[in-house]
Design a protein around this motif. Structure first.
Motif, PDB file in Angstrom:
ATOM      1  N   LEU A  48       0.830  -1.204   0.000  1.00 12.29           N
ATOM      2  CA  LEU A  48       0.000   0.000   0.000  1.00 12.29           C
ATOM      3  C   LEU A  48       0.864   1.252   0.000  1.00 12.29           C
ATOM      4  N   GLU A  49       1.940   1.216   0.763  1.00 17.23           N
ATOM      5  CA  GLU A  49       2.825   2.373   0.815  1.00 17.23           C
ATOM      6  C   GLU A  49       3.494   2.616  -0.539  1.00 17.23           C
TER       7      GLU A  49
ATOM      8  N   THR B 295       0.903   4.031  -3.023  1.00 16.60           N
ATOM      9  CA  THR B 295       0.602   5.418  -2.688  1.00 16.60           C
ATOM     10  C   THR B 295       1.766   6.333  -3.066  1.00 16.60           C
TER      11      THR B 295
ATOM     12  N   GLY C 121       2.457   9.713  -5.877  1.00 15.03           N
ATOM     13  CA  GLY C 121       2.759  11.025  -5.315  1.00 15.03           C
ATOM     14  C   GLY C 121       2.941  12.091  -6.364  1.00 15.03           C
TER      15      GLY C 121
ATOM     16  N   GLY D 242      -0.275  13.371  -7.736  1.00 20.13           N
ATOM     17  CA  GLY D 242      -1.232  13.904  -6.786  1.00 20.13           C
ATOM     18  C   GLY D 242      -1.799  15.263  -7.150  1.00 20.13           C
TER      19      GLY D 242
ATOM     20  N   LEU E  92      -8.454   6.463   1.358  1.00 23.46           N
ATOM     21  CA  LEU E  92      -7.539   5.454   0.839  1.00 23.46           C
ATOM     22  C   LEU E  92      -8.250   4.549  -0.158  1.00 23.46           C
TER      23      LEU E  92
ATOM     24  N   LEU F 133      -8.600   6.423  -3.352  1.00 22.27           N
ATOM     25  CA  LEU F 133      -7.318   6.504  -4.039  1.00 22.27           C
ATOM     26  C   LEU F 133      -7.064   5.236  -4.836  1.00 22.27           C
ATOM     27  N   PHE F 134      -7.239   4.079  -4.199  1.00 23.31           N
ATOM     28  CA  PHE F 134      -6.986   2.828  -4.897  1.00 23.31           C
ATOM     29  C   PHE F 134      -8.022   2.585  -5.991  1.00 23.31           C
TER      30      PHE F 134
ATOM     31  N   THR G  94      -0.004   1.697 -11.402  1.00 19.44           N
ATOM     32  CA  THR G  94       0.672   2.986 -11.302  1.00 19.44           C
ATOM     33  C   THR G  94       1.667   3.054 -12.458  1.00 19.44           C
TER      34      THR G  94
END
Length: 204
Positions: A14-15, A18, A22, A25, A66, A69-70, A86
């Motif tokens: 997950l990190e 995310t 970035g 974003g 979250l 976002l996903f 991504t």
């Protein structure tokens, strides 16, 4: 399930996802996931349950931001696999039914000029049109389970309550010498099933 072949621990997935977003974003509008095609990195222990809730490592993801976002980087690949993507990573997840749940329906007008739009559990607003068609699957009891196309090959299953509301708008028509049960809306008659095949089955 398999995990990242590069050996990254599942707790960091997950990190990593995310962090990879970035740089995106500040982008206006949804991420261009249709243009991202990194190597497939295996499955991760993420699941979208039939009721629309997201789970990771067996536990619900409780942060709505979250989940959104996903969901913004979710797509269905041509091979039928549902992936989070991504610019640098593409991982598979489990989807029990459909990726989204349609929880609200707005209707305006009558007949084939009727306009219909759906709101999903993640607040996507999806109009019924050529880009977002309805589809219908048979359930084990012989009824029909409607879904609306959302984006990137993903669909939203209509809740049972919405399915009943939708069937109230349907009617029978004769087309090409056959009787059809379907929905007049968005400029045309959306066929669901031949009347002779319906019997006592109902949308569910």
């Amino acid at each position: 399930m398999t995990h990242d072949p590069n050996g990254a621990p599942p707790g960091g997935v997950l990190e990593r996802l995310t962090a990879a977003l970035g740089a995106e974003g500040t982008r206006r509008g949804p991420p261009p996931v249709e243009r991202w095609n990194p190597d497939y990195c295996g499955e991760i222990p993420m699941r979208i349950a039939q009721d629309g809730t997201w789970h990771y490592n067996g536990s619900p993801i409780t942060r709505p931001a979250l989940v959104r976002l996903f969901a913004s980087i979710l797509r269905r690949d041509p091979d039928g696999r549902t992936v989070l993507v991504t610019p640098v990573e593409r991982v598979g997840i489990e989807v029990e039914d459909e990726a989204f749940l349609a929880v609200e329906m707005a209707v305006e007008g009558e007949g084939v000029t009727r306009a219909i739009a759906f709101r999903t559990n993640l607040d996507d607003v999806v109009p019924l049109d050529e880009a977002h068609p309805l589809s219908f699957e048979r359930d084990p009891e012989g009824g029909f389970k409607p879904a609306i196309a959302v984006r990137h090959g993903l669909r939203a299953r209509l809740t049972r309550a919405l399915a009943y509301d939708l069937v109230e708008l349907c009617e029978e028509r004769e087309e090409a010498g056959e009787r059809w049960f379907g929905l007049p809306a968005a400029g045309r008659f959306h066929r669901i099933a031949k009347s002779a095949e319906l019997g006592a089955a109902e949308l569910s």
